[in-house]
Design an enzyme around this catalytic site. Structure first.
Site, mmCIF file in Angstrom:
data_model
loop_
_atom_site.group_PDB
_atom_site.id
_atom_site.type_symbol
_atom_site.label_atom_id
_atom_site.label_comp_id
_atom_site.label_asym_id
_atom_site.label_seq_id
_atom_site.Cartn_x
_atom_site.Cartn_y
_atom_site.Cartn_z
ATOM 1 C CD GLU A 132 42.859 41.399 -48.296
ATOM 2 O OE1 GLU A 132 43.441 41.775 -47.256
ATOM 3 O OE2 GLU A 132 43.207 40.381 -48.926
ATOM 4 C CG ASP A 152 39.429 32.689 -46.326
ATOM 5 O OD1 ASP A 152 39.625 33.706 -47.023
ATOM 6 O OD2 ASP A 152 40.104 31.650 -46.436
#
Length: 633
Positions: free
Chosen positions: A482, A545
Site C-alpha cells: 500500500e 507488489d
C-alpha cells in the site's frame, strides 16, 4: 515441499495441499486466503446480528436501525406477499418520461435516489487541489463488463444471448408481456451499443489520472445542446458551477449524437431494464435470484446466496461502517491497533531508507519522495469517526406501509444529498472508504493515506502466533504494498498533499517510466492456465507488489529474527486462490491485480534473494535472469 516443485512452481509447492482440498462455496466465484478470513468475519457478524435482535434496546441508535432493516430484509414471506408492487415507485417515474425535457424535470430527484441513468455526476476530491471537492461527470456502464467483450464477435454474441435470456426471465417475473419484453431488451441493447465506442476499457480506466479532464461551463454547454448539463449540475449542488471534470472526453464529445429525443425511446428502455436489474434484490426471492443470474453466470457462481445470508448483506451493506466500527473496537481493540501502527511506521522508515539509498533517482527527487512518505497518513483497525448521514436514517418498517425499495430510496437520498453538499468543501480525511470489517486495505492518492481495516489483520497475514518473518511476508508486505501505491504509475503523479503535481526531475521521470514499461513487459502475455496476463492493466499493482515485497524482506532481515523460508512461504500462502474458470477469465480482462499465481511466483522470481536462497538455475521454471529483473522500489 518437494525441492523440484519449489524451483518450478513455488506457489503450488507451498499451497498444493490447500489447492487440492479447497472447495469453492456454491455462492462464490472463488476461494482464497482473503475469502477464508471474510467467511469467518461473516459468521461472526451474522451471529452478532442474531444476538442483537434479542437485545436491541441495549444497542446504539444506529445499530438499532441496522437491526430494524435486517428484520425487514429477512422477512421473505412479506417480500413475496408484496410481489413487484414496491417497484411501482421506480417504474412509474420512468414510464411517464417521453422526452429529454421530461428527464430534465426529474433528473435531480432520480439522481439523488440513485436510479440508473445514462449519465451522471459525483463529487470527489479535485486532483489538482486535494483540499477541495468538485464535480465529476461520466456515462453509465455497459451491460458487459469490459469493451473487449464487444470486439470479439463470437464472445459478444454468446454473452449478449446470455444477457438477453436472463433479462427475459427477469422481466417476465416483473409481469411484462412477451412482446413488450422483446422490444425493451432490443431497445436497451441498442442504447448500450451506442455507448460502446465512447466507453473506456479496463486498461484505460486503470490509468485513472486520465479521467481528469476539466471543461469550463461554456465548453460543456457548447458540447451538450440537447440537455442542459450545467443546470443539472448546479441544481444538485445548489450553487454556481464554473467547470466539470469529464471522466471520458469521448462521451461528452459524442453527447449530442447519443443523447437525443430521437433516441429517447431506447434510452427509456435502457432505464427500465437497468433499474429492473438494480432493484430485483429488494423484491421477492424469485426475482432476487433471477436478477443476479447474469452476473453469476459471468463469474461461474453455481448458486445464489441463501436467504439468510442475503438478508444479512442487504442490511449490512447499508450499515457496514456502523457494524464495522463495532467489530473493530470489539475484536481488534486499541492494543492491537497500536501494535500494528508501530509496524506500519517501521515499514515507512524502511521505505525511506530504500529511497535514500536508491541508485537511479537524483537527490532532488529523493527529497520529494521522502517528504511524501513522511506526511503519509496512516489509519489502522477502525476509523475515528463515521459519516454523519447514518444519524439521519429512519427505518419505517412494513407496519408503517414501507418496503425495501422505499427504505433504499430514502437512505440513498440522504447519502447523496450529503455528498453533493460537499461540493467546494474541504474533505474530511478521517472518513474511510470501507468498513473496518472488510478484508482489504487501500492507499488513497488524493489523501496520501493508507488504511488497514481490522479484518485483514489476522492469520495468515498477521498473528502473534506466527513468526516475525511470516508476519513480514504477510501483513508486512501488504503494508509496504500500500505504501508502494504512493509511487506506482498512478500514485507517483500526486504530491505529498495529495494533489496532481509533477515532483520529478525530467531525467528521473523518464527513468521511472522506463522501469514501469519493464514491469509491463515482465508480466505481459505470461500464461496462467486460463489465459494470458495483461501487463498494462496490472502494472500499478505489480509495481506495488514488487516494492512491497522488497521493503518487507528488508524489514524482516533487519528484525534480528529473519528466516528466508518462512518469509517466502507466507508470501506465497497469502495469495492462495482457487477460482472458477469463468471468474479467472473475467478477472484477466477487468482486474488491475495480477492473477494470484503470478503475484506469488513472478514476484519471487524477480527477487535475487529468492533465486540465491533456493539456488535456482536456468533449468528451473522459477528462474529469471538478472538482466530481466525489474527493481523499482
Amino acid at each position: 515441499m518437494k525441492k523440484d516443485q519449489i524451483k518450478n512452481n513455488y506457489y503450488e509447492a507451498v499451497n498444493g495441499e490447500w489447492l487440492e482440498k479447497a472447495v469453492i462455496p456454491g455462492d462464490q466465484p472463488s476461494v482464497s486466503a482473503f475469502l477464508e478470513l471474510h467467511l469467518g468475519i461473516e459468521k461472526t457478524l451474522m451471529d452478532l446480528t442474531s444476538r442483537w435482535e434479542k437485545e436491541k434496546s441495549s444497542l446504539s441508535k444506529n445499530l438499532q436501525k441496522y437491526i430494524d432493516l435486517y428484520q425487514m430484509t429477512k422477512d421473505f414471506e412479506k417480500r413475496n406477499q408484496l410481489g413487484t408492487k414496491p417497484f411501482d415507485i421506480v417504474s412509474k417515474k420512468i414510464e411517464k418520461l417521453n422526452n429529454l425535457k421530461d428527464l430534465k424535470d426529474v433528473f435531480k430527484e432520480l439522481t439523488l435516489e440513485d436510479l440508473e441513468l445514462p449519465f451522471g455526476f459525483m463529487v470527489m476530491q479535485d486532483f489538482m487541489n486535494s483540499n477541495n471537492q468538485i464535480l465529476y461527470f461520466g456515462a453509465a456502464d455497459l451491460f458487459l463488463p469490459d469493451t473487449s467483450y464487444y470486439k470479439d464477435e463470437k464472445q459478444k454474441a454468446q454473452l449478449i444471448s446470455l444477457f438477453t435470456m436472463t433479462s427475459k426471465q427477469l422481466l417476465a417475473l416483473y409481469g411484462y408481456k412477451e412482446e413488450t419484453i422483446d422490444k425493451l431488451i432490443k431497445d436497451a441493447l441498442a442504447f448500450d451499443e451506442l455507448l460502446v465506442p465512447v466507453t473506456k476499457s479496463s486498461v484505460e480506466k486503470a490509468d485513472y489520472v486520465k479521467m481528469y479532464n476539466p471543461l469550463s461551463k461554456k465548453e460543456v454547454q457548447e458540447l451538450t445542446n440537447n440537455f442542459d448539463l450545467m443546470a443539472m449540475a448546479e441544481a444538485l449542488v445548489n450553487e454556481d458551477v464554473d467547470q466539470l471534470i469529464i471522466t471520458n472526453l469521448d462521451f461528452i464529445k459524442a453527447f449530442d449524437d447519443i443523447i437525443t429525443d430521437d433516441n429517447f425511446s431506447i434510452i427509456k428502455a435502457w432505464m427500465i431494464l437497468s433499474n429492473a436489474i438494480k432493484f430485483a434484490s429488494d423484491l421477492t426471492d424469485e426475482i432476487r435470484i433471477a436478477g443476479g443470474a447474469f452476473r453469476r453466470a459471468l463469474s461461474g457462481v453455481k448458486e445464489a446466496q441463501s436467504q439468510e445470508k442475503y438478508a444479512f448483506y442487504q442490511a449490512y451493506n447499508r450499515f457496514g461502517q456502523v457494524v464495522g466500527l463495532h467489530y473493530g473496537e470489539t475484536y481488534f481493540g486499541p492494543i492491537a491497533k497500536k501494535d500494528v501502527e508501530v509496524m506500519v511506521h517501521e515499514m515507512i522508515d524502511v521505505y525511506q531508507e530504500r529511497i535514500k539509498n536508491n541508485t537511479w533517482l537524483n537527490e532532488e527527487t529523493k527529497e520529494k519522495a521522502v517528504k511524501k512518505l513522511s506526511t503519509l497518513n496512516v489509519h489502522v483497525g477502525y476509523p475515528d469517526e463515521l459519516p454523519p448521514y447514518f444519524d439521519q436514517f429512519k427505518i419505517k418498517g412494513y407496519d408503517n406501509g414501507s418496503d425495501l425499495i422505499q427504505e433504499r430510496l430514502a437512505m440513498t437520498k440522504i447519502i447523496n444529498v450529503y455528498n453533493f453538499k460537499q461540493y467546494n468543501k474541504e474533505p474530511n480525511r478521517n472518513l474511510w472508504g470501507m468498513p473496518a470489517s472488510m478484508v482489504n486495505a487501500y492507499y488513497s492518492p488524493t489523501n496520501n493515506q493508507i488504511v488497514f481495516p481490522a479484518a485483514i489483520l489476522q492469520e495468515p497475514y498477521y498473528s502473534l502466533k506466527q513468526s516475525k518473518s511470516e508476519n513480514y511476508g504477510g501483513i508486512g508486505a501488504v503494508m509496504a504494498h500500500e505504501i508502494s501505491h504512493a509511487f506506482d504509475n498512478n500514485g507517483a503523479k500526486f504530491d505529498e498533499t495529495g494533489s496532481l503535481n509533477n515532483w520529478w526531475t525530467e531525467a528521473d521521470l523518464k527513468a521511472f517510466n522506463k522501469k514501469s514499461k519493464d514491469m509491463i513487459d515482465l508480466f505481459e502475455g505470461v500464461e496462467t492456465g486460463y489465459g494470458q496476463c495483461n501487463g498494462e492493466l496490472t502494472v500499478s499493482e505489480n509495481i506495488a507488489d514488487s516494492g512491497g515485497l522488497r521493503c518487507a524482506l528488508e524489514a524482516s532481515k533487519n528484525s534480528g529474527h529473519h528466516n528466508f523460508e518462512e518469509f517466502f512461504q507466507n508470501w506465497a500462502r497469502v495469495w492462495r486462490n482457487k477460482s472458477s474458470i469463468e471468474y479467472s477469465q473475467l478477472l484477466l480482462k477487468v482486474d488491475v491485480h495480477g492473477p494470484s499465481i503470478l503475484r506469488a511466483n513472478m514476484q519471487l522470481s524477480n527477487l535475487p534473494e529468492f533465486q540465491e536462497f533456493y539456488e535456482i538455475s536456468d533449468k528451473d521454471n522459477m528462474y529469471l535472469p538478472k538482466e530481466k529483473m525489474v527493481s523499482i522500489w
